[in-house]
Motif scaffolding. Structure first.
Motif, short mmCIF file in Angstrom:
data_model
loop_
_atom_site.label_atom_id
_atom_site.label_comp_id
_atom_site.label_asym_id
_atom_site.label_seq_id
_atom_site.Cartn_x
_atom_site.Cartn_y
_atom_site.Cartn_z
N ARG A 39 0.91 -1.21 -0.01
CA ARG A 39 -0.11 -0.01 -0.10
C ARG A 39 0.92 1.27 -0.02
O ARG A 39 1.84 1.50 0.68
N LEU A 72 -2.47 -0.70 -3.23
CA LEU A 72 -3.81 0.41 -3.14
C LEU A 72 -2.81 1.78 -2.61
O LEU A 72 -2.19 1.76 -1.96
N ARG A 77 -8.66 6.59 -1.23
CA ARG A 77 -9.56 6.46 -0.15
C ARG A 77 -10.07 7.65 0.58
O ARG A 77 -10.54 7.29 1.59
N ASP A 176 -7.87 1.26 6.25
CA ASP A 176 -7.29 0.76 5.22
C ASP A 176 -7.02 -0.73 5.57
O ASP A 176 -7.16 -1.72 4.77
N GLN A 180 -8.54 -4.01 3.75
CA GLN A 180 -7.80 -4.83 2.99
C GLN A 180 -7.75 -6.25 3.66
O GLN A 180 -7.11 -7.25 3.11
#
Length: 295
Positions: A39, A72, A77, A176, A180
């Motif tokens: 990420r 990601l 987000r 996050d 995930q």
């Protein structure tokens, strides 16, 4: 299923300290036959360096640290972070705070709840703080056992959105990790204290917290951690084997001479097969077992 992750910020190239975090999280995930996600934590534009995200991914690929699934980017987000903040504000779990760092420092360095019962207009330049309902003064690390957090820090109403409008690290990382499906967080020991706040966020969200494993920090000759802020040297992309082996020795591997002449891919696979938590150094801050000039 075990799901781990490596989550660098694109504020510069990977250095020796960040390679340690990447390797530790990778070995822990793969030794559990799990997934290893990457990420990019790109929610702090003033600190970001153009091209750093691409370079980080190239470096991981060069070192045969191949991630599972898509990368990601936290910048995708932002709506999810804002939606959660608004829910908390609406049910009075979060509030606006106009206190400056200077003011907090003048009152002992810990925020005392000055704005908790104020009703500040939305037009006021403010941070957003979450009311601390579940203070965490200690937690269990998978290698180092109980790690303690100062009581005053644990009890603070902490910032989830900064007064400059940027989302706070603690909020974004927890949302996050939940999004995930991360089951364990493996990262450097400099993030021990934020772990307490993050565990409290899990409890606030009524979600089971992840497990935590903190890796020893590599420090320089002056006792400072190797970091981008301290101008740590980027790791070598042209001849990665020596740097990889040094990082693995730092993590406690006893590397046989026969392994040193193998390919990167073989060395990484050997690392997965021979990874043991008890091999990690007993100290959480140590100098690399070689000259810093080699970094």
């Amino acid at each position: 299923m075990y799901i781990g992750r490596f989550a660098p910020s694109p504020s510069g190239p990977l250095h020796f300290g960040s390679l340690i975090a990447a390797l530790g999280s990778y070995f822990q995930a793969k030794s559990h036959s799990g997934q290893w996600l990457v990420r990019i934590e790109d929610i702090d534009p003033p600190r970001e360096v153009a091209g750093a995200a691409s370079l980080i991914l190239k470096t991981l690929d060069t070192y045969q640290l191949h991630w599972d699934g898509d990368v990601l980017y936290q910048s995708t987000r932002l709506e999810a972070y804002q939606d959660q903040i608004e829910r908390w504000i609406n049910n009075q779990q979060a509030y606006l705070c106009e206190c400056t760092r200077k003011q907090i420092k003048a009152h002992g360095g810990y925020y005392s709840g000055t704005c908790r019962d104020k009703t500040l207009p939305a037009s006021t330049p403010c941070a957003v703080r979450l009311k601390m309902r579940y203070p965490v003064e200690s937690f269990i690390d998978q290698r180092y056992g109980q790690l303690d957090i100062p009581k005053a820090l644990a009890e603070e109403d902490f910032i989830i959105k900064r007064r400059d409008g940027l989302f706070a690290y603690n909020l974004a990382v927890v949302l996050d990790d939940i999004y995930q499906g991360v089951t364990e967080v493996v990262r450097g020991a400099d993030l021990i204290e934020p772990s307490g706040r993050q565990i409290s966020l899990y409890k606030t969200l009524d979600v089971e917290p992840v497990s935590y494993l903190h890796l020893p920090l590599a420090i320089d000759d002056n006792g400072n951690k190797l970091s981008k802020q301290n101008h740590a040297t980027a790791i070598d992309l042209d001849n990665p084997v020596p740097t990889l082996l040094n990082a693995m020795r730092f993590l406690g591997f006893n590397i046989d001479n026969s392994i040193e002449t193998e390919s990167l891919e073989t060395i990484i696979q050997w690392g997965v097969e021979n990874w043991r938590l008890l091999q990690l150094p007993n100290e959480l801050k140590i100098k690399p077992p070689f000259s810093n000039e080699a970094l």
